[in-house]
Design a protein around this motif. Sequence first.
Motif, PDB file in Angstrom:
ATOM      1  N   SER A 142       0.845  -1.019  -0.072  1.00 10.37           N
ATOM      2  CA  SER A 142       0.098   0.026   0.033  1.00 10.37           C
ATOM      3  C   SER A 142       0.795   1.195  -0.027  1.00 10.37           C
ATOM      4  CB  SER A 142      -0.784  -0.174   1.249  1.00 10.37           C
ATOM      5  OG  SER A 142      -1.687   1.088   1.317  1.00 10.37           O
ATOM      6  N   LYS A 159      -7.699  -1.494  -2.365  1.00  9.85           N
ATOM      7  CA  LYS A 159      -8.480  -1.938  -1.279  1.00  9.85           C
ATOM      8  C   LYS A 159      -9.362  -3.113  -1.541  1.00  9.85           C
ATOM      9  CE  LYS A 159      -8.532   2.425   1.488  1.00  9.85           C
ATOM     10  NZ  LYS A 159      -9.374   3.501   1.956  1.00  9.85           N
ATOM     11  N   VAL A 179      -6.013  -6.138   7.080  1.00 10.40           N
ATOM     12  CA  VAL A 179      -6.103  -5.006   6.394  1.00 10.40           C
ATOM     13  C   VAL A 179      -6.640  -3.804   7.511  1.00 10.40           C
ATOM     14  CG1 VAL A 179      -6.638  -6.111   4.179  1.00 10.40           C
ATOM     15  CG2 VAL A 179      -8.507  -5.329   5.651  1.00 10.40           C
ATOM     16  N   ARG A 197     -16.274  -4.510   0.659  1.00 10.90           N
ATOM     17  CA  ARG A 197     -15.280  -4.569  -0.134  1.00 10.90           C
ATOM     18  C   ARG A 197     -15.321  -5.744  -1.134  1.00 10.90           C
ATOM     19  NH1 ARG A 197     -10.078  -1.958   3.064  1.00 10.90           N
ATOM     20  NH2 ARG A 197     -11.268  -0.099   3.382  1.00 10.90           N
TER      21      ARG A 197
END
Lengths: 181, 494
Positions: free
Chosen positions: A79, A128, A150, A160
């Motif tokens: 990330s 994501k 996460v 998600r």
Amino acid sequence: MTDEALVRRFQTGDEAAFDALVERHRARIYGLVCRLAGVGEADDLAQDVFVAAYKSLPSFRGDAAFGTWLYRIAIHTCSHHLRRRRPEALELDEAAPDGRRDGDPEARAMQRELQGVVRGAIDRLPLKLRAVIVLRDMHGMSYEEIAGVVGCPIGTVRSRLYYATRRLATHLRPYVEAVER
Amino acid sequence: MMGAPGCQYCEPRLRALLDDALAEAEARAVRDHVRDCPLCQATLAEVAQVMSLVGASPAEVEPPPHFEAGLQVRLAALRGRRRRLGLPRLSLGPAQPRWSRRYSLAGVMIAGTVMALVLGAPPRIGAQDLVGKVQASWARLQSYSCRFVAEGMVGGQPRRFEQQQWFRRPNLFRLETNEHYRETTFVEADRVTTYIPGADWQGKRIAIVRPRRAREEGLPFPFGAEWPAAYDITMDALVRALQAQQGGEMLGTEEVLGKTCYVLKFRTERPGGRLPKHYLVWVDQESFLPLKVKSYIDRGHQSVSVAVDLQTNGTVPSDTFHFAPPHGTFVVYGEVEPFVFTMPWDQPRTRAFETDPAGMARREMRRRARYLTFRPLAPAHLPPGYGLVRVRRAKRDGWLDAYWVNNQTGAVIKLLQQPSDRVPPLAVEDGEAARLRDGPAMWCRWREIHQPRSIQYVTWIQDGMRLGLAAAGVDRDEALRIAASVAAVEDADV
């Protein structure tokens, strides 16, 4: 020997224990990094993950399973890298050997092609969404485990996953056809 | 909840429904709605298909060889520093295993199976003893034959697989299926031969010989399945699982195929925080060999495998495992799969396939060019005697390959090409570096094997494509000559 036992050994000075942990988790972490950040970045980033783990392992308390903790480091590493890098990860393929028979070689060839398309579709997802679908469907994690990795509530994982799946469905709808004869 | 929920409520929950991640009341409401809603049924099917497709991609990717070396170099600096500064010492809190929550779902499934068991007299053998006896029986086993039947869910899709199996120690197998067409596979010490009696290659049956790999997936006893190896339950894997098992518990006895069996329940942990795998194994009380195995990871990954008519340590004729081509069989060898020869061909096969194999390959690539986003490459030079078998392409630009076969010797030449930006770079395991041509220099990686016969492998990058040549029946120089002749196909408008 369990991961926990190896961690304890490392924390009391056994460097080989860390090497054993690397060997055990290397392929999965590398595969995860490939999916999240691309094959071209995977070498450096996967090494970054294990280096970060090495630095932090002395203070690891075992609040989570070692594997989960390592996944968390991998997610954060990718990330952080992608936020700095821009634009999004490249389309890619991977080096996974395909030595598995599927009974029908034609079906195997179709499967290989389709896997390439699926991977490309996953790579187009925002990070994501990509992370949750990879952790769930490729790495077999539960919703709770994904939430721990996460760092978000389970409800967020659920939504998600839903959006990731629907987006993939849109991308993949025209591709589920036979390889040309 | 007021009133029955509609699509707006249910659709975002369909994914979680398939993942068994909804509370019971929520799941019931969604299922009730889906039962009567064609739209949500279609969405549910689509979601399941996506899950299956994504789940089929392997999670593990082995890094290239230089990865380990690079990591050790980086760690060496840290290790030196750690030694100089002294090791930090922390006392760990007690480990907090988190397996209990994960087991709840599998526990329901296993419990259901347990409830269905007809419990005989309490077994007089403990779980560990049973495991030891199974291992001893497997070690003593010299041969077996059976009909193996497996059914279950793989990647969320129902599958069934049936196969006749023979095995003789140390490493010989014969496998017969009739799943799409009749196919017999002979796995010998150094080679694997696939015989397809129903194939018709210029009026002949086909047999394909390739080297046996160091790691052959899907070799059974008797619980292997021709499914993705993540769900493979070979006997060796089962024995290893039994050795690593946790929570082993004897559940009782039950009849399977007329034999009284001990029923053992156990699980194995999987690394990386993955869901554990749960097993029920039915072990014959007399032979201490498994006759039935039920495995469960989640709803989309479960199977039941049964060895029917299992015969062990009987007399298996030695010629069972060796392939002797019947008269009229065309035996080919190289890197080729049977259906390259058995797929229907949409073009009539003309004499030019034999007399101008390079030109015909270019023509076939031109025919496919409009579906490609890369300009295909083809060899200008091929050794004499090789005719074109076919050119194939992946429908969405993944790859293109071509096959030629020597109709006298059966040697196969394969050329595979893929856009190089989608595949890993050439690595040392692709072979030693070799020069393909001078001015401007082009390099490749070359290696060869001689088992069962010579195959040359050449891998290189050209015009944005990664090319791989696997050439049987030629020597190194000839293989490099073929590779060096590869050039873009003219008039291939993409």
